[in-house]
Design an enzyme around this catalytic site. Structure first.
Site, PDB file in Angstrom:
ATOM      1  N   HIS A   1      12.102  36.241  82.300  1.00  0.00           N
ATOM      2  CA  HIS A   1      11.218  35.581  81.957  1.00  0.00           C
ATOM      3  C   HIS A   1       9.439  36.969  81.883  1.00  0.00           C
ATOM      4  O   HIS A   1       8.791  36.598  80.986  1.00  0.00           O
ATOM      5  CB  HIS A   1      10.379  35.045  83.506  1.00  0.00           C
ATOM      6  CG  HIS A   1      10.958  33.943  83.763  1.00  0.00           C
ATOM      7  ND1 HIS A   1      11.752  33.729  85.183  1.00  0.00           N
ATOM      8  CD2 HIS A   1      11.271  32.690  83.275  1.00  0.00           C
ATOM      9  CE1 HIS A   1      12.255  32.138  85.418  1.00  0.00           C
ATOM     10  NE2 HIS A   1      12.106  32.076  83.837  1.00  0.00           N
TER      11      HIS A   1
ATOM     12  N   LYS B   1      13.672  18.741  89.745  1.00  0.00           N
ATOM     13  CA  LYS B   1      14.496  19.788  91.020  1.00  0.00           C
ATOM     14  C   LYS B   1      13.350  20.275  91.886  1.00  0.00           C
ATOM     15  O   LYS B   1      12.047  20.513  91.678  1.00  0.00           O
ATOM     16  CB  LYS B   1      14.980  21.061  90.102  1.00  0.00           C
ATOM     17  CG  LYS B   1      14.294  21.838  89.213  1.00  0.00           C
ATOM     18  CD  LYS B   1      14.663  22.856  88.128  1.00  0.00           C
ATOM     19  CE  LYS B   1      14.133  23.434  87.320  1.00  0.00           C
ATOM     20  NZ  LYS B   1      14.750  24.291  86.512  1.00  0.00           N
TER      21      LYS B   1
ATOM     22  N   ARG C   1      18.548  31.597  75.045  1.00  0.00           N
ATOM     23  CA  ARG C   1      19.035  32.485  75.859  1.00  0.00           C
ATOM     24  C   ARG C   1      19.994  32.187  75.360  1.00  0.00           C
ATOM     25  O   ARG C   1      21.137  33.035  74.789  1.00  0.00           O
ATOM     26  CB  ARG C   1      19.768  32.047  77.538  1.00  0.00           C
ATOM     27  CG  ARG C   1      18.466  33.103  78.339  1.00  0.00           C
ATOM     28  CD  ARG C   1      18.681  32.540  79.332  1.00  0.00           C
ATOM     29  NE  ARG C   1      18.087  30.714  79.746  1.00  0.00           N
ATOM     30  CZ  ARG C   1      18.075  30.354  80.511  1.00  0.00           C
ATOM     31  NH1 ARG C   1      18.352  30.280  82.234  1.00  0.00           N
ATOM     32  NH2 ARG C   1      18.359  29.004  80.777  1.00  0.00           N
TER      33      ARG C   1
ATOM     34  N   SER D   1      17.078  31.642  86.536  1.00  0.00           N
ATOM     35  CA  SER D   1      16.485  32.128  88.233  1.00  0.00           C
ATOM     36  C   SER D   1      18.016  30.712  89.122  1.00  0.00           C
ATOM     37  O   SER D   1      17.465  31.424  89.985  1.00  0.00           O
ATOM     38  CB  SER D   1      14.943  30.878  87.872  1.00  0.00           C
ATOM     39  OG  SER D   1      14.417  31.237  87.535  1.00  0.00           O
TER      40      SER D   1
HETATM   41  O1  PNS Z   1      11.109  26.989  83.788  1.00  0.00           O
HETATM   42  P1  PNS Z   1      11.514  25.335  83.346  1.00  0.00           P
HETATM   43  O2  PNS Z   1      12.064  24.437  84.348  1.00  0.00           O
HETATM   44  O3  PNS Z   1      12.602  25.332  81.961  1.00  0.00           O
HETATM   45  O4  PNS Z   1      10.485  24.654  83.070  1.00  0.00           O
HETATM   46  C1  PNS Z   1      10.463  23.506  82.587  1.00  0.00           C
HETATM   47  C2  PNS Z   1       9.009  22.919  81.993  1.00  0.00           C
HETATM   48  C3  PNS Z   1       7.505  23.422  82.937  1.00  0.00           C
HETATM   49  C4  PNS Z   1       8.223  23.877  80.793  1.00  0.00           C
HETATM   50  C5  PNS Z   1       8.905  22.097  81.761  1.00  0.00           C
HETATM   51  O5  PNS Z   1       8.854  20.655  82.991  1.00  0.00           O
HETATM   52  C6  PNS Z   1       7.132  21.086  82.007  1.00  0.00           C
HETATM   53  O6  PNS Z   1       6.410  21.761  80.688  1.00  0.00           O
HETATM   54  N1  PNS Z   1       6.735  20.241  82.353  1.00  0.00           N
HETATM   55  C7  PNS Z   1       5.063  19.619  82.731  1.00  0.00           C
HETATM   56  C8  PNS Z   1       5.459  18.412  82.207  1.00  0.00           C
HETATM   57  C9  PNS Z   1       5.534  17.887  80.918  1.00  0.00           C
HETATM   58  O7  PNS Z   1       4.600  18.233  80.047  1.00  0.00           O
HETATM   59  N2  PNS Z   1       6.311  17.355  80.608  1.00  0.00           N
HETATM   60  C10 PNS Z   1       6.951  17.592  78.997  1.00  0.00           C
HETATM   61  C11 PNS Z   1       6.280  16.787  78.259  1.00  0.00           C
HETATM   62  S1  PNS Z   1       8.015  15.480  77.714  1.00  0.00           S
END
Ligand code: PNS
Length: 164
Positions: free
Chosen positions: A22, A47, A96, A134
C-alpha cells in the site's frame, strides 16, 4: 497554481492493516499528483476488520512522512462522494495480479457509472510486493511468522502486542 488548482487523487482502502505494498502505491501516487488523500474505509460491508478504524488510520499516519502532499482521512460513505468532497480527479489503486482484475474492473465500472468524471487509475504493484495482501500478513503474524519486510514498523509493533 493556487490551492484550488491542485490535482488530487484518492488512494482508498480498508488498510487492515497497511502493508508496504500500500505504502509503495501511495508514495508513487504522490509523485504523480499534487495531493494524495488516503481514504480509510471505516466499516467494510464485505469483511470484519482486525483493527478499529482509529488504529488503522494511526498506523497509516505513523508510516507516512508528515508535511508532505499526502493526508490520511477516514470515510464511511460512497467512495465517489468522498472523492468529490476532496475535489479529486482520480482514484488510484494498486493491481497485483490478474486475480485482482475482475473485482477491480467491476468496482471501476460501478464508480464510473456513479461519477463519470472521476478516473480510476491502476498502478502495477512493484514486483517485491506483488504477492502481498493485508489478509496474508495477518495470517502470518497470527501464527508467529516474520512480517518484517512486509509491513511498516507501527504495524509490526501492534502485531507483537496482539499475537505474542
Ligand atoms: O482495501 P479494500 O478493502 O480492497 O478497499 C475497498 C474499498 C474501500 C476501495 C471499497 O470497499 C469502497 O470503495 N468502499 C466504499 C463504498 C463504495 O463506494 N463502494 C463501491 C461502489 S459500488
Amino acid at each position: 497554481m493556487n490551492n484550488n488548482d491542485k490535482i488530487t487523487a484518492v488512494c482508498p482502502g480498508t488498510y487492515d492493516p497497511v502493508t508496504e505494498g500500500h505504502l509503495d502505491i501511495i508514495r508513487r501516487a504522490a509523485i504523480l499528483f499534487d495531493r494524495v488523500v488516503v481514504g480509510v474505509l471505516a466499516s467494510s460491508p464485505r469483511k470484519d476488520t482486525l483493527f478499529g478504524v482509529d488504529e488503522r488510520e494511526a498506523m497509516l499516519e505513523a508510516s507516512l512522512p508528515s508535511n508532505t502532499n499526502i493526508k490520511v482521512e477516514v470515510f464511511d460513505t460512497l467512495l465517489v462522494d468522498f472523492a468529490r468532497k476532496w475535489g479529486a480527479s482520480a482514484l488510484v489503486k494498486g493491481l497485483r495480479a490478474i486475480s485482482d482484475f475482475e473485482y477491480e474492473f467491476q468496482m471501476a465500472q460501478l464508480n464510473r457509472k456513479l461519477a463519470p468524471d472521476l478516473e480510476t487509475i491502476y498502478l502495477m504493484a512493484s514486483p517485491e510486493y506483488s504477492f502481498l495482501s493485508s489478509s496474508g500478513v495477518k495470517e502470518i503474524a497470527k501464527y508467529g511468522g516474520n512480517v518484517d519486510d512486509l509491513v511498516p514498523e507501527a504495524v509490526i509493533r501492534r502485531f507483537e502486542e496482539l499475537f505474542q
